[in-house]
Design a protein around this motif. Structure first.
Motif, PDB file in Angstrom:
ATOM      1  N   LEU A  11      43.206 -31.025  16.658  1.00 47.64           N
ATOM      2  CA  LEU A  11      41.883 -30.907  17.262  1.00 47.64           C
ATOM      3  C   LEU A  11      41.691 -31.870  18.434  1.00 47.64           C
ATOM      4  O   LEU A  11      41.285 -31.458  19.515  1.00 47.64           O
ATOM      5  N   ALA A  12      41.976 -33.145  18.240  1.00 47.37           N
ATOM      6  CA  ALA A  12      41.764 -34.125  19.312  1.00 47.37           C
ATOM      7  C   ALA A  12      42.604 -33.789  20.547  1.00 47.37           C
ATOM      8  O   ALA A  12      42.066 -33.769  21.668  1.00 47.37           O
ATOM      9  N   PRO A  13      43.918 -33.501  20.413  1.00 49.51           N
ATOM     10  CA  PRO A  13      44.690 -33.148  21.611  1.00 49.51           C
ATOM     11  C   PRO A  13      44.188 -31.862  22.276  1.00 49.51           C
ATOM     12  O   PRO A  13      44.180 -31.766  23.504  1.00 49.51           O
ATOM     13  N   GLN A  14      43.757 -30.882  21.476  1.00 49.22           N
ATOM     14  CA  GLN A  14      43.242 -29.646  22.067  1.00 49.22           C
ATOM     15  C   GLN A  14      41.958 -29.898  22.853  1.00 49.22           C
ATOM     16  O   GLN A  14      41.777 -29.372  23.945  1.00 49.22           O
ATOM     17  N   LEU A  15      41.060 -30.704  22.302  1.00 48.58           N
ATOM     18  CA  LEU A  15      39.830 -31.032  23.017  1.00 48.58           C
ATOM     19  C   LEU A  15      40.136 -31.791  24.304  1.00 48.58           C
ATOM     20  O   LEU A  15      39.492 -31.569  25.329  1.00 48.58           O
ATOM     21  N   GLU A  16      41.119 -32.670  24.274  1.00 48.10           N
ATOM     22  CA  GLU A  16      41.504 -33.412  25.477  1.00 48.10           C
ATOM     23  C   GLU A  16      42.071 -32.464  26.535  1.00 48.10           C
ATOM     24  O   GLU A  16      41.740 -32.568  27.720  1.00 48.10           O
ATOM     25  N   GLU A  17      42.910 -31.504  26.119  1.00 47.78           N
ATOM     26  CA  GLU A  17      43.453 -30.513  27.057  1.00 47.78           C
ATOM     27  C   GLU A  17      42.342 -29.677  27.678  1.00 47.78           C
ATOM     28  O   GLU A  17      42.347 -29.419  28.890  1.00 47.78           O
ATOM     29  N   ILE A  18      41.402 -29.254  26.853  1.00 46.60           N
ATOM     30  CA  ILE A  18      40.283 -28.460  27.356  1.00 46.60           C
ATOM     31  C   ILE A  18      39.447 -29.294  28.325  1.00 46.60           C
ATOM     32  O   ILE A  18      39.058 -28.819  29.395  1.00 46.60           O
ATOM     33  N   HIS A  19      39.194 -30.544  27.969  1.00 44.16           N
ATOM     34  CA  HIS A  19      38.418 -31.443  28.830  1.00 44.16           C
ATOM     35  C   HIS A  19      39.077 -31.582  30.200  1.00 44.16           C
ATOM     36  O   HIS A  19      38.412 -31.493  31.234  1.00 44.16           O
TER      37      HIS A  19
ATOM     38  N   ASP B  75      27.801 -33.794  22.284  1.00 45.77           N
ATOM     39  CA  ASP B  75      28.549 -32.779  23.031  1.00 45.77           C
ATOM     40  C   ASP B  75      29.934 -32.579  22.430  1.00 45.77           C
ATOM     41  O   ASP B  75      30.413 -31.448  22.295  1.00 45.77           O
ATOM     42  N   LEU B  76      30.603 -33.668  22.069  1.00 42.53           N
ATOM     43  CA  LEU B  76      31.942 -33.586  21.491  1.00 42.53           C
ATOM     44  C   LEU B  76      31.908 -32.873  20.138  1.00 42.53           C
ATOM     45  O   LEU B  76      32.772 -32.042  19.847  1.00 42.53           O
ATOM     46  N   GLU B  77      30.914 -33.169  19.321  1.00 42.92           N
ATOM     47  CA  GLU B  77      30.807 -32.509  18.021  1.00 42.92           C
ATOM     48  C   GLU B  77      30.534 -31.017  18.178  1.00 42.92           C
ATOM     49  O   GLU B  77      31.089 -30.196  17.446  1.00 42.92           O
TER      50      GLU B  77
END
Length: 172
Positions: free
Chosen positions: A51-59, A13-15
């Protein structure tokens, strides 16, 4: 094998989320499907180190959100009740294939007007300001608004009229 050639079913899912974000940020006009060629001189808006911080914000933003993949009518039937507010954004009249070939047909506008006329809840919908749209949705509240569209890097602004359709007055 390149990123776009890897089958989505083999990804976590993360990928898949990272791939979608990458494609969306680099696609012309942020349009992931049916792209047209575009060039920007600013190097794009994708920064791998973010990328990692953006994915965390979206999550965090979508935690607790239910995402459905249903035809519009099935979605309305499932969730319609007093107190529900639907926002509908169908393809614009004359642009029915913009969301995919045969995903939405022109005939569905009349069906949509019929279904929305029986809602228990409320709805807001945006469409292009064409005579056919005014006629199809004439039993609802219709407000015409001015909009400006621009594509990044082209420097052109297109002034258009759109309409906001609802089954309630904004002052209710």
């Amino acid at each position: 094998m390149g990123c776009s050639q890897t089958a989505p079913s083999t990804l976590t899912d993360l990928e898949r989320a990272a791939r979608f974000l990458y494609l969306q940020r680099l696609a012309f006009g942020e349009k992931v499907r049916g792209q047209t060629l575009g060039v920007t001189m600013d190097g794009g808006r994708f920064n791998l180190s973010r990328l990692a911080p953006q994915l965390e914000e979206i999550h965090e933003r979508v935690a607790g959100v239910v995402i459905e993949n249903l035809p519009w009518r099935a979605f309305i039937e499932r969730y319609d009740r007093p107190g529900t507010l639907f926002y509908l954004d169908p393809p614009y009249w004359g642009c029915e294939d913009d969301y995919g070939k045969a995903v939405f047909s022109r005939e569905e506008f009349a069906e949509m007007a019929d279904v929305l006329g029986r809602l228990q809840g409320r709805f807001i919908m945006s469409l292009n300001a064409l005579q056919e749209v005014f006629e199809t949705f004439s039993k609802f509240e219709i407000q015409e608004v001015d909009c400006s569209y621009s594509l990044q890097g082209q420097g052109r602004i297109k002034e258009v009229k759109e309409i906001i359709i609802s089954n309630f007055r904004s002052y209710d």
